[in-house]
Write a protein that holds these residues in place. Structure first.
Motif, PDB file in Angstrom:
ATOM      1  N   ALA A  63      -6.192   2.585   1.691  1.00  0.00           N
ATOM      2  CA  ALA A  63      -6.037   1.140   1.484  1.00  0.00           C
ATOM      3  C   ALA A  63      -5.265   0.876   0.191  1.00  0.00           C
ATOM      4  O   ALA A  63      -4.404  -0.003   0.130  1.00  0.00           O
ATOM      5  CB  ALA A  63      -7.403   0.465   1.438  1.00  0.00           C
ATOM      6  N   ARG A  64      -5.570   1.672  -0.842  1.00  0.00           N
ATOM      7  CA  ARG A  64      -4.888   1.489  -2.123  1.00  0.00           C
ATOM      8  C   ARG A  64      -3.401   1.827  -1.981  1.00  0.00           C
ATOM      9  O   ARG A  64      -2.543   1.135  -2.517  1.00  0.00           O
ATOM     10  CB  ARG A  64      -5.573   2.394  -3.162  1.00  0.00           C
ATOM     11  CG  ARG A  64      -5.213   2.165  -4.599  1.00  0.00           C
ATOM     12  CD  ARG A  64      -5.470   0.787  -5.093  1.00  0.00           C
ATOM     13  NE  ARG A  64      -6.841   0.334  -5.004  1.00  0.00           N
ATOM     14  CZ  ARG A  64      -7.276  -0.827  -5.461  1.00  0.00           C
ATOM     15  NH1 ARG A  64      -6.456  -1.660  -6.047  1.00  0.00           N
ATOM     16  NH2 ARG A  64      -8.538  -1.178  -5.329  1.00  0.00           N
ATOM     17  N   ARG A  65      -3.121   2.881  -1.231  1.00  0.00           N
ATOM     18  CA  ARG A  65      -1.717   3.228  -0.954  1.00  0.00           C
ATOM     19  C   ARG A  65      -1.008   2.090  -0.227  1.00  0.00           C
ATOM     20  O   ARG A  65       0.124   1.739  -0.537  1.00  0.00           O
ATOM     21  CB  ARG A  65      -1.654   4.450  -0.037  1.00  0.00           C
ATOM     22  CG  ARG A  65      -1.616   5.765  -0.738  1.00  0.00           C
ATOM     23  CD  ARG A  65      -1.727   6.859   0.305  1.00  0.00           C
ATOM     24  NE  ARG A  65      -1.743   8.141  -0.328  1.00  0.00           N
ATOM     25  CZ  ARG A  65      -0.654   8.812  -0.659  1.00  0.00           C
ATOM     26  NH1 ARG A  65       0.527   8.353  -0.373  1.00  0.00           N
ATOM     27  NH2 ARG A  65      -0.754   9.979  -1.273  1.00  0.00           N
ATOM     28  N   ALA A  66      -1.711   1.549   0.763  1.00  0.00           N
ATOM     29  CA  ALA A  66      -1.115   0.463   1.549  1.00  0.00           C
ATOM     30  C   ALA A  66      -0.859  -0.763   0.667  1.00  0.00           C
ATOM     31  O   ALA A  66       0.153  -1.455   0.824  1.00  0.00           O
ATOM     32  CB  ALA A  66      -2.031   0.097   2.719  1.00  0.00           C
ATOM     33  N   LEU A  67      -1.776  -1.015  -0.280  1.00  0.00           N
ATOM     34  CA  LEU A  67      -1.594  -2.154  -1.195  1.00  0.00           C
ATOM     35  C   LEU A  67      -0.344  -1.960  -2.058  1.00  0.00           C
ATOM     36  O   LEU A  67       0.429  -2.900  -2.274  1.00  0.00           O
ATOM     37  CB  LEU A  67      -2.820  -2.300  -2.104  1.00  0.00           C
ATOM     38  CG  LEU A  67      -4.042  -3.007  -1.510  1.00  0.00           C
ATOM     39  CD1 LEU A  67      -5.273  -2.759  -2.368  1.00  0.00           C
ATOM     40  CD2 LEU A  67      -3.790  -4.499  -1.379  1.00  0.00           C
ATOM     41  N   ILE A  68      -0.172  -0.726  -2.553  1.00  0.00           N
ATOM     42  CA  ILE A  68       1.009  -0.455  -3.389  1.00  0.00           C
ATOM     43  C   ILE A  68       2.280  -0.522  -2.531  1.00  0.00           C
ATOM     44  O   ILE A  68       3.289  -1.100  -2.934  1.00  0.00           O
ATOM     45  CB  ILE A  68       0.874   0.914  -4.104  1.00  0.00           C
ATOM     46  CG1 ILE A  68      -0.341   0.897  -5.042  1.00  0.00           C
ATOM     47  CG2 ILE A  68       2.143   1.236  -4.900  1.00  0.00           C
ATOM     48  CD1 ILE A  68      -0.641   2.219  -5.728  1.00  0.00           C
ATOM     49  N   ALA A  69       2.192   0.030  -1.323  1.00  0.00           N
ATOM     50  CA  ALA A  69       3.351  -0.010  -0.417  1.00  0.00           C
ATOM     51  C   ALA A  69       3.747  -1.447  -0.124  1.00  0.00           C
ATOM     52  O   ALA A  69       4.936  -1.792  -0.130  1.00  0.00           O
ATOM     53  CB  ALA A  69       2.998   0.714   0.881  1.00  0.00           C
TER      54      ALA A  69
END
Lengths: 246, 257
Positions: free
Chosen positions: B149-155
């Motif tokens: 989820a954190r990766r997706a937020l940064i993406a």
């Protein structure tokens, strides 16, 4: 601006599309209960000046149901989005105007109200109701959905908790559901009560749908009141978007 | 407007805060804060709970209006071009605010369209690949692990290719290995020329990543220095990690006194 509106609308459509079957089924329950209770049950022993009671209440059920669905489709998810999930922030940081966001959300709520209205009309025919459907009949439903989607937007942005959203429905929508000429004529109510009810948009949606459904015309005042509500509520919606940034 | 937006190319600082103040219910959350954040660096905003870090981030991102003072991003005053300037800034919020009902791909497509990204589907595919999210592409956000989820937020924040990235507590609640993974991503972003402002509670994180740190206390600037400078101030010969933490604790205790 149109692209932005379409994007906001598309987001809601994606979610609705994924749950369309559940949405349609759940939207059939309340109208079926109304049609059975008031159409078949009470309606068989009631005669109104326009004739059959079932024919009389179908426009009222359409008005109140499109009100509830349009309002709740916007109010509840948007309130949760603002207060709990914080997904509203995604739109606040985006380079789109407040009005684009508002219109996208209001149109999405209107779409849901329209789908539920189609379901009621089909069910009403199954129950044997007779009423005329013209372009103006649909226009009244659209305006009613726009009014209450916009009201849902305003409520979602101003009400400080999800629990209080429930109170808003109880104190505002529920009384309107029963009093705004949905199940009975307001002509015999005390003058003061009637005067207040005539100021409410749902009364005019009920009047207009009933008039058009029985082959007549909607009063100019009914169109005007619904339009005024839409413009005023959209204006307040823009203000709430600015307020949320404070 | 075009000239104003091109101005950021030459600006030596990413963010300039001038006498920034935010008042909520009569209480000053941020108090007369002036700060210059250089371009192309990772800048840490530290401080105890309630110091005003998140509010500062929100004012930079345009989520909240300052009660007083101004925010300039790459030389452009936010009040002059509030909408256009949003394309320069990406925000990764503290809480996961991805829409749980949507898939990762849908979240990115919507965000890209809201930001007017050209060839948005192509760009989404690029970002999914860059952040190793291809396998989660059709997964609903609600089922993602914390790290994904954190990766997706940064993406999502990087999809419109912003010049400035705001990371609000980017690794809070994540496993150490996921945290290391995100540090690598953040370092890689500065190699690409991004300017980054991050808030964190982890002194180790600030030490590892930031070229400069500002410590806030009760909404005011308590300290501004490099991690090395802080190490010198504390006067320790040990690791700077200890120095930053010592200074943090000192400032918190002074505030409580």
């Amino acid at each position: 601006m149109l692209t932005d509106i379409a994007t906001v609308f598309w987001r809601d459509w994606v979610v609705l599309h994924r749950r369309l079957g559940t949405f349609i089924l759940s939207r059939m329950i309340t109208p079926i209960l109304y049609l059975v209770a008031f159409g078949w049950g009470v309606g068989r022993s009631v005669q109104v000046s326009q004739g059959n009671y079932l024919d009389y209440i179908v426009p009222g059920i359409l008005a109140l149901n499109s009100m509830n669905i349009s309002f709740n489709s916007v109010a509840s998810p948007l309130n949760m989005s603002r207060l709990y999930h914080k997904t509203l922030e995604e739109y606040l940081v985006a380079p789109i105007s407040s009005l684009s966001f508002i219109i996208g959300k209001v149109l999405a709520g209107t779409l849901r109200g329209m789908i539920s209205s189609v379901i009621i009309i089909l069910l009403a025919y199954v129950f044997g109701a007779k009423f005329q459907m013209t372009l103006f009949f649909w226009l009244v439903i659209i305006l009613n959905c726009l009014v209450f989607s916009s009201l849902g937007f305003v409520a979602a942005m101003l009400i400080p908790s999800h629990e209080e959203m429930g109170n808003f429905s109880t104190y505002v929508l529920l009384p309107m559901s029963f009093l705004c000429a949905t199940f009975f004529s307001i002509d015999k109510l005390p003058a003061l009560v009637r005067w207040v009810l005539e100021l409410l948009p749902l009364t005019h949606a009920s009047h207009a749908l009933r008039a058009i459904g029985s082959g007549g015309e909607a009063a100019g005042l009914s169109w005007l009141i619904m339009l005024v509500y839409i413009v005023v509520l959209l204006g307040i919606s823009v203000w709430t978007m600015e307020k949320v940034r404070e | 407007m075009r000239n104003m937006l091109e101005k950021h190319q030459d600006s030596v600082y990413a963010v300039q805060l001038t006498e920034l103040t935010k008042v909520y219910d009569g209480r000053k959350i941020v108090d007369n804060l002036s700060l210059i954040i250089p371009a192309g660096e990772i800048f840490g905003l530290l401080g105890p709970n309630g110091a005003g870090k998140t509010t500062v981030m929100k004012m930079i991102a345009g989520l909240t209006q300052p009660s007083k003072g101004s925010v300039q991003i790459f030389g452009i005053n936010r009040d002059d071009q509030p909408t256009a300037i949003k394309k320069l800034v990406g925000l990764v919020p503290q809480d996961n605010n991805l829409e749980r009902d949507l898939t990762v791909e849908e979240v990115l497509l919507i965000y890209g369209r809201l930001f007017g990204v050209d060839q948005v589907k192509h760009r989404v595919a690029e970002v999914l690949e860059e952040f190793n999210l291809e396998q989660s592409r059709y997964k609903q956000v609600g089922v993602l692990s914390g790290g994904l989820a954190r990766r997706a937020l940064i993406a999502r924040a990087l999809l419109p290719d912003p010049k400035l990235l705001l990371l609000d507590e980017p690794t809070v609640g994540l496993d150490p290995d996921v945290r290391q993974d995100l540090w690598t991503i953040v370092r890689h972003l500065t190699d690409q020329g991004k300017s980054i402002v991050l808030t964190t509670h982890y002194m180790e994180e600030a030490e590892q990543l930031c070229q400069q740190v500002a410590m806030l206390r009760a909404g005011r600037l308590a300290l501004l220095d490099t991690p090395a400078g802080i190490k010198q101030q504390v006067g320790k010969t040990g690791q700077a990690l200890g120095a930053l933490e010592s200074m943090f604790i000192k400032l918190v205790r002074e505030g409580d006194a």
